[in-house]
Design a protein around this motif. Structure first.
Motif, PDB file in Angstrom:
ATOM      1  N   UNK A  19       0.815  -1.219   0.000  1.00  0.00           N
ATOM      2  CA  UNK A  19       0.000   0.000   0.000  1.00  0.00           C
ATOM      3  C   UNK A  19       0.849   1.269   0.000  1.00  0.00           C
ATOM      4  N   UNK A  20       1.800   1.373   0.925  1.00  0.00           N
ATOM      5  CA  UNK A  20       2.630   2.583   0.960  1.00  0.00           C
ATOM      6  C   UNK A  20       3.434   2.773  -0.327  1.00  0.00           C
ATOM      7  N   UNK A  21       4.101   1.734  -0.864  1.00  0.00           N
ATOM      8  CA  UNK A  21       4.798   1.920  -2.138  1.00  0.00           C
ATOM      9  C   UNK A  21       3.867   2.334  -3.273  1.00  0.00           C
ATOM     10  N   UNK A  22       2.660   1.797  -3.289  1.00  0.00           N
ATOM     11  CA  UNK A  22       1.722   2.162  -4.359  1.00  0.00           C
ATOM     12  C   UNK A  22       1.264   3.599  -4.223  1.00  0.00           C
ATOM     13  N   UNK A  23       1.020   4.043  -2.996  1.00  0.00           N
ATOM     14  CA  UNK A  23       0.664   5.450  -2.793  1.00  0.00           C
ATOM     15  C   UNK A  23       1.809   6.368  -3.210  1.00  0.00           C
ATOM     16  N   UNK A  24       3.041   5.966  -2.918  1.00  0.00           N
ATOM     17  CA  UNK A  24       4.193   6.775  -3.337  1.00  0.00           C
ATOM     18  C   UNK A  24       4.258   6.876  -4.857  1.00  0.00           C
ATOM     19  N   UNK A  25       3.931   5.780  -5.544  1.00  0.00           N
ATOM     20  CA  UNK A  25       3.938   5.822  -7.015  1.00  0.00           C
ATOM     21  C   UNK A  25       2.831   6.733  -7.536  1.00  0.00           C
ATOM     22  N   UNK A  26       1.718   6.819  -6.823  1.00  0.00           N
ATOM     23  CA  UNK A  26       0.663   7.748  -7.227  1.00  0.00           C
ATOM     24  C   UNK A  26       1.122   9.193  -7.073  1.00  0.00           C
ATOM     25  N   UNK A  27       1.944   9.473  -6.086  1.00  0.00           N
ATOM     26  CA  UNK A  27       2.559  10.804  -5.990  1.00  0.00           C
ATOM     27  C   UNK A  27       3.521  11.025  -7.148  1.00  0.00           C
ATOM     28  N   UNK A  28       4.298  10.005  -7.464  1.00  0.00           N
ATOM     29  CA  UNK A  28       5.312  10.122  -8.511  1.00  0.00           C
ATOM     30  C   UNK A  28       4.691  10.381  -9.873  1.00  0.00           C
ATOM     31  N   UNK A  29       3.503   9.813 -10.133  1.00  0.00           N
ATOM     32  CA  UNK A  29       2.854   9.968 -11.437  1.00  0.00           C
ATOM     33  C   UNK A  29       1.864  11.129 -11.468  1.00  0.00           C
ATOM     34  N   UNK A  63      10.126   0.514  -2.453  1.00  0.00           N
ATOM     35  CA  UNK A  63       9.930   1.520  -3.499  1.00  0.00           C
ATOM     36  C   UNK A  63      11.201   2.339  -3.652  1.00  0.00           C
ATOM     37  N   UNK A  64      12.338   1.667  -3.508  1.00  0.00           N
ATOM     38  CA  UNK A  64      13.619   2.360  -3.549  1.00  0.00           C
ATOM     39  C   UNK A  64      13.950   2.984  -4.880  1.00  0.00           C
ATOM     40  N   UNK A  65      13.261   2.542  -5.955  1.00  0.00           N
ATOM     41  CA  UNK A  65      13.519   3.118  -7.273  1.00  0.00           C
ATOM     42  C   UNK A  65      12.914   4.511  -7.425  1.00  0.00           C
ATOM     43  N   UNK A  66      12.009   4.887  -6.521  1.00  0.00           N
ATOM     44  CA  UNK A  66      11.402   6.215  -6.582  1.00  0.00           C
ATOM     45  C   UNK A  66      12.327   7.245  -5.936  1.00  0.00           C
ATOM     46  N   UNK A  67      12.270   8.489  -6.384  1.00  0.00           N
ATOM     47  CA  UNK A  67      13.107   9.528  -5.769  1.00  0.00           C
ATOM     48  C   UNK A  67      12.793   9.667  -4.284  1.00  0.00           C
ATOM     49  N   UNK A  68      13.828   9.925  -3.503  1.00  0.00           N
ATOM     50  CA  UNK A  68      13.626  10.087  -2.065  1.00  0.00           C
ATOM     51  C   UNK A  68      12.656  11.221  -1.766  1.00  0.00           C
ATOM     52  N   UNK A  69      12.690  12.259  -2.591  1.00  0.00           N
ATOM     53  CA  UNK A  69      11.782  13.388  -2.375  1.00  0.00           C
ATOM     54  C   UNK A  69      10.321  12.969  -2.525  1.00  0.00           C
ATOM     55  N   UNK A  70      10.068  12.056  -3.455  1.00  0.00           N
ATOM     56  CA  UNK A  70       8.698  11.559  -3.638  1.00  0.00           C
ATOM     57  C   UNK A  70       8.269  10.748  -2.427  1.00  0.00           C
ATOM     58  N   UNK A  71       9.149   9.885  -1.958  1.00  0.00           N
ATOM     59  CA  UNK A  71       8.810   9.063  -0.797  1.00  0.00           C
ATOM     60  C   UNK A  71       8.566   9.947   0.429  1.00  0.00           C
ATOM     61  N   UNK A  72       9.374  10.997   0.567  1.00  0.00           N
ATOM     62  CA  UNK A  72       9.213  11.887   1.726  1.00  0.00           C
ATOM     63  C   UNK A  72       7.910  12.674   1.659  1.00  0.00           C
ATOM     64  N   UNK A  73       7.434  12.968   0.462  1.00  0.00           N
ATOM     65  CA  UNK A  73       6.134  13.652   0.339  1.00  0.00           C
ATOM     66  C   UNK A  73       5.044  12.812   0.983  1.00  0.00           C
ATOM     67  N   UNK A  74       5.105  11.493   0.757  1.00  0.00           N
ATOM     68  CA  UNK A  74       4.118  10.609   1.381  1.00  0.00           C
ATOM     69  C   UNK A  74       4.351  10.525   2.887  1.00  0.00           C
ATOM     70  N   UNK A  75       5.594  10.329   3.282  1.00  0.00           N
ATOM     71  CA  UNK A  75       5.899  10.186   4.710  1.00  0.00           C
ATOM     72  C   UNK A  75       5.395  11.391   5.493  1.00  0.00           C
ATOM     73  N   UNK A  76       5.534  12.582   4.922  1.00  0.00           N
ATOM     74  CA  UNK A  76       5.098  13.801   5.604  1.00  0.00           C
ATOM     75  C   UNK A  76       3.598  13.834   5.840  1.00  0.00           C
ATOM     76  N   UNK A  77       2.840  13.054   5.058  1.00  0.00           N
ATOM     77  CA  UNK A  77       1.385  13.056   5.186  1.00  0.00           C
ATOM     78  C   UNK A  77       0.871  11.985   6.146  1.00  0.00           C
ATOM     79  N   UNK A  78       1.767  11.162   6.679  1.00  0.00           N
ATOM     80  CA  UNK A  78       1.354  10.021   7.491  1.00  0.00           C
ATOM     81  C   UNK A  78       1.120  10.424   8.941  1.00  0.00           C
TER      82      UNK A  78
END
Length: 451
Positions: A19-29, A63-78
């Protein structure tokens, strides 16, 4: 209207791995823009910071292939809320922390679905809310019906998402285009031309530490009752009026109503369990030696079932559903075997019938046909016409989450489908429990139980 996710079971493997990796990909796209929040509810004595650290590690791993900035955008919302998902007071407290219309995701063991839904029904959900449940949906047909009754007390059917990620796999979706957008296939997609259909989900993995769930479920409940019967429904259904949330689930429900389990379960099913062996150079222990396994349950790790579809289109065609763990090779595939031609003008030739193979991993389509040979123009040779699919922008779970945010239940399993799937497998489960079908053993790394 802004939506917020409430993940019940927010510290579990499903949340961290999918779930978390998929949400991060939704931010990325660009599907998600940052206004959506996610509140995880679980029993851990954590605060928001501890949960964000846990999520950050899961995202780095999955979801390590995604930019760290994208992953952090999700983390900040948790955010995190400690609570018991079966306690109405705890759920009420969690829901009051949310803005917008909630999407309540039950990322829980299936044994907790009923008490959690009962608690949610006591609390009530606001208009516009949605509920998501994973497979397996219930433990039998009666339990599935009871879960549906609870869900319908909460929300209308169009706001309920019964998730099966197989339905969002690229090749599975391509079944729709292959059948209904190409005149060459649909006219021969019936019993007059098709001899047999095999739907296979073999894997090289063993138990992988999942005894708590798997040893109580087994291969038939874990894979056949949901994933493989859903694939059968897509292959065998009648053409829908449209690929939408009304027509597609309705057509799938129609064909599942027509599916008949084997009249003789002993002849029409196989169950097996792996013993110690080697898979791809990796030693696997005997299944019953795995931590958490109860040998007296006789849980199967291999299930094979041949069913028929009792309607005009498919009368007499066997559909063989097969899945197993610790097998020699990974194979997720639908194969449609066509009948031989009525007359063959080539002397002394006995070619194999045409076979259409739809591979789910990797996503590919191949048609095995007979053509004239290169050396002798009157000899036949086997050729494979193959196409490898360009990967979708989103993985299966990402696509399901996008559809969920859009409120589109086209790829959701309907209430009727959930109940009919249990009807199909219940006679087999009963016969297996009664010992009418022997539990065959097969070495890890083999092709499965001997015939």
């Amino acid at each position: 209207m802004t939506r917020s996710f409430v993940v019940l079971g927010g510290t579990g493997d499903l949340t961290g791995r999918l779930l978390l990796p998929s949400l991060a990909r939704l931010y990325d796209t660009g599907v998600l823009h940052g206004g959506e929040g996610l509140l995880a509810v679980a029993r851990e004595e954590w605060d928001d910071g501890a949960y964000r650290d846990w999520a950050r590690n899961r995202l780095a791993a999955h979801a390590g292939e995604l930019p760290e900035s994208t992953r952090e955008r999700l983390v900040d919302r948790l955010a995190f809320c400690r609570g018991d998902v079966t306690d109405p007071d705890d759920l009420r407290a969690a829901l009051t922390r949310l803005d917008g219309e909630p999407v309540v995701y039950l990322a829980l063991p299936h044994t907790l679905f009923r008490p959690t839904l009962t608690a949610l029904a006591e609390v009530g959900l606001p208009e516009g809310a949605r509920v998501v449940v994973e497979k397996p949906f219930g433990t039998d047909q009666a339990d599935a019906r009871a879960l549906n009754d609870l869900l319908h007390r909460l929300l209308p059917e169009e706001a309920i998402f019964r998730v099966d990620h197989f339905l969002a796999k690229q090749t599975v979706l391509n079944i729709l285009g292959l059948r209904f957008a190409n005149r060459v296939f649909e006219p021969v997609w019936n019993a007059a031309h098709v001899e047999q259909v095999d739907i296979v989900a073999d894997e090289t993995l063993g138990l992988e530490g999942r005894a708590g769930y798997y040893d109580r479920a087994g291969a038939l409940r874990d894979m056949v009752q949901n994933h493989l019967l859903q694939l059968l429904a897509l292959v065998a259904m009648e053409p829908p009026l449209a690929v939408d949330a009304h027509s597609l689930p309705g057509r799938k429900a129609d064909v599942l109503r027509a599916v008949r389990p084997p009249a003789d379960v002993r002849a029409g099913s196989v169950r097996g369990r792996y013993t110690a062996g080697t898979v791809a150079g990796r030693a696997l222990p005997d299944y019953v030696a795995e931590d958490g396994v109860d040998p007296d349950r006789e849980t199967e790790t291999y299930a094979e079932l041949t069913v028929t579809v009792d309607n005009w289109r498919w009368a007499g065609v066997p559909f063989r559903l097969r899945t197993g763990k610790a097998l020699a090779a990974d194979r997720q595939e639908i194969s449609i075997r066509f009948r031989p031609v009525p007359h063959l003008p080539f002397l002394d030739a006995e070619p194999e019938p045409d076979v259409l193979r739809l591979s789910l991993s990797p996503d590919a389509i191949a048609l095995e046909v007979n053509l004239n040979g290169a050396r002798d123009p009157f000899d036949l040779e086997r050729e494979v016409l193959a196409a490898r699919m360009t990967p979708h922008e989103l993985p299966a779970y990402g696509l399901l989450l996008r559809e969920l945010l859009d409120g589109d239940t086209t790829l959701s399993i309907s209430d009727v489908e959930a109940e009919e799937s249990w009807r199909i497998v219940e006679p087999v489960l009963a016969a297996w429990a009664a010992g009418e079908v022997p539990l065959r053993e097969y070495p890890a790394g083999s092709a499965g139980p001997a015939a």
